[in-house]
Design an enzyme around this catalytic site. Structure first.
Site, PDB file in Angstrom:
ATOM      1  N   GLU A   1       0.839  -1.206   0.000  1.00 45.50           N
ATOM      2  CA  GLU A   1       0.000   0.000   0.000  1.00 45.50           C
ATOM      3  C   GLU A   1       0.873   1.255   0.000  1.00 45.50           C
ATOM      4  O   GLU A   1       1.889   1.328   0.695  1.00 45.50           O
ATOM      5  CB  GLU A   1      -0.889  -0.021   1.240  1.00 45.50           C
TER       6      GLU A   1
ATOM      7  N   LYS B 163      -9.744   2.661  -2.877  1.00 42.36           N
ATOM      8  CA  LYS B 163     -10.256   2.152  -1.606  1.00 42.36           C
ATOM      9  C   LYS B 163     -11.654   2.689  -1.354  1.00 42.36           C
ATOM     10  O   LYS B 163     -11.917   3.885  -1.541  1.00 42.36           O
ATOM     11  CB  LYS B 163      -9.307   2.561  -0.471  1.00 42.36           C
TER      12      LYS B 163
ATOM     13  N   CYS C 131      -5.559  -2.308   2.667  1.00 38.26           N
ATOM     14  CA  CYS C 131      -5.377  -2.185   4.108  1.00 38.26           C
ATOM     15  C   CYS C 131      -6.494  -2.907   4.856  1.00 38.26           C
ATOM     16  O   CYS C 131      -6.774  -4.071   4.593  1.00 38.26           O
ATOM     17  CB  CYS C 131      -5.275  -0.713   4.496  1.00 38.26           C
TER      18      CYS C 131
END
Length: 531
Positions: A287, A351, A405
């Protein structure tokens, strides 16, 4: 056992609150990095006996009747979440001059808030309480509902759900191919709490027999499923390289270190294949591994093209920027890029589920006027959330399902597209939390998504734990925390699951309904005996 139960039942006041807190601390030993699932068989009987000791006066009002039980539940929850989440304070110390003041809010305030969910669990249980196996069923229902709510209320935070304690290893993870996490949460509490029946309630034999049968089925199904042939890689085989650069978080956010951070990733990408094996087809960086806006840096794309061999693909975490229109500030996204050997961006995913106070600031207008800002997002306004999660299609037609994440902890948010993909892709940067239980807990929860979907996972983390996990939750290859390097392996194949998400949801409510009937019948018999 009966003597111990009696002593706990007779506790009151501060002593009862402390033992409730202690029981919560014991319960968290069942979570990583300890993984002592037997701790649940200590913590939950203690909780049952504490609730048994609550004897409100018949003339008390509603608040006074239920406040002692609610207090026990909150103390248990506070101990559980304090013991399991204290490491969150480490993220605030990366920029201590700015965020150190908020450490008590993260370390104490969040566990205090999350403890309210377990207070609710005990409140619901107390409404159905009796002197027999029904109270074990009532506690299971209470925690099942509370954990279900914790998964989505206030954007959701199902970290360290009780059910994970019953699934510390692949042998004990296979039930997740049949049941959803909400059902496993519920049944885990029933099984963990069942020993409280010994010497302290009606229906001891029946309750223990059901708990033993559930535990036996849990283990037995695990043996059965792991004995099946391992899923074979599809043709043509894909070799995946995980890059784990181990870059200190303070360095990652230092503008002067951006070029060095980028070059470290490139260097690991070009490392020779391990054990004279096949060169990797896909290279995966963690990430936000690209430390600048890639579309504003054509030279960086050229450098990526230089290090990729013909036909190789790079998948990397990066910040993506998007023009919001005239007069509006740009929008920033926490993203994944797919880059080919010519340095072209051929795919991207953003995301969806952002971290409150980490990647964005809730009630931004109000809180920013007080001088507050989000922790992880250095750009104005923090990150924006995407509205959909597309599959990432790789050259050659393979697809991966992106989870950035902590999106990997939300079992209910992994939709049907996951089972249509060739692999789950989880990129993360747990360096924020240092060498603490946090990265281990994160990996364990991500690992369960493979069993639920029957789909292998590619996981790249800055400091670890990076791994390839097969469709049964079995670790194929991995890099431990703070181990700098790469690992290469062939992407495993998929495996069918027994039920789909819709059926699992129905099973949860069926199980809750059965336990509710047990609790109600036990409660009715208890009231008859009292009268």
């Amino acid at each position: 056992m009966e003597r111990l139960a009696g002593r706990i039942i007779l506790l009151s006041g501060a002593s009862r609150a402390f033992v409730g807190f202690l029981a919560g601390l014991v319960a968290v030993l069942a979570q990583p990095p300890f993984g002592i699932f037997a701790a649940g068989f200590v913590a939950f009987p203690m909780l049952v006996w504490l609730i048994d000791g609550v004897s409100p006066h018949p003339e008390d009002g509603v608040l006074r009747r239920f406040l002692p039980s609610v207090s026990i539940g909150w103390c248990f929850g506070f101990g559980y979440f304090l013991g399991g989440l204290w490491w969150l304070g480490n993220a605030l110390l990366i920029e201590a001059d700015v965020f150190a003041w908020a450490v008590p809010l993260a370390v104490i305030g969040l566990p205090a808030f999350l403890g309210l969910f377990y207070a609710l669990a005990v409140l619901l249980a107390r409404c159905l309480w009796s002197d027999g196996v029904g109270r074990i069923a009532a506690l299971a229902i209470g925690f099942g509902i509370a954990e279900w709510l914790r998964g989505f209320l206030f954007t959701g935070f199902p970290w360290n759900a009780i059910g994970y304690a019953a699934m510390p290893m692949p042998l004990m993870m296979q039930s997740a191919s049949v049941l959803n996490l909400a059902t496993i949460n519920t049944l885990a509490v029933f099984v963990f709490a069942a020993p409280a029946l010994i010497g302290t309630g009606k229906g001891t034999r029946a309750g223990l027999a059901v708990a033993a049968a559930l535990f036996g089925a849990h283990i037995g199904y695990g043996y059965y499923r792991l004995a099946l042939p391992a899923p074979q890689p599809p043709e043509p085989e894909l070799t995946v390289r995980l890059v784990q650069p181990v870059i200190d978080q303070a360095k990652k956010i230092d503008d002067r270190e951006r070029a060095s951070v980028f070059e470290q990733h490139l260097s690991l990408t070009t490392a020779p294949p391990q054990d004279d094996g096949k060169r990797p087809d896909i290279v995966v960086w963690p990430e936000t591994s690209i430390p600048f806006i890639l579309t504003d840096n054509p030279d960086a794309l050229a450098r990526i093209a230089d290090v990729l061999e013909e036909g190789q693909i790079l998948i990397a975490g990066a910040v993506r920027v998007e023009d919001a229109g005239a007069g509006l500030p740009p929008r920033y996204y926490n993203s994944i890029y797919v880059i080919d050997d010519r340095g072209q961006i051929v795919g991207a995913a953003d995301k969806i589920h952002l971290v409150p106070f980490g990647e964005y600031l809730p009630f931004e207008d109000l809180l920013s006027s007080w001088g507050l800002s989000s922790v992880a997002a250095s750009m104005p306004g923090g990150f924006s959330a995407a509205t959909s999660r597309p599959l990432l299609t790789l050259p050659g037609g393979r697809t991966v399902y992106p989870l950035i994440c902590y999106e990997a902890i939300f079992a209910d948010e992994v939709d049907g597209n996951a089972s249509l993909s060739d692999a789950l892709l989880n990129v993360t940067n747990d360096a924020w939390f240092g060498d603490t239980p946090g990265p281990r807990q994160h990996f364990h929860q991500a690992q369960l998504r493979t069993v639920e979907t029957g789909t292998p996972m590619i996981r790249a983390a800055n400091n670890g734990i990076s791994a390839i996990v097969d469709a049964r939750g079995v670790l194929v290859v991995g890099l431990g925390y703070n181990y700098k390097g790469v690992t290469d392996t062939i992407l495993p194949g998929k495996m069918s699951t027994t039920t789909d998400a819709t059926m699992r949801g129905k099973i949860f409510w069926f199980v809750a309904g059965v336990l509710l009937l047990v609790a109600l019948f036990s409660r009715a018999g208890f009231n008859i005996r009292k009268n």
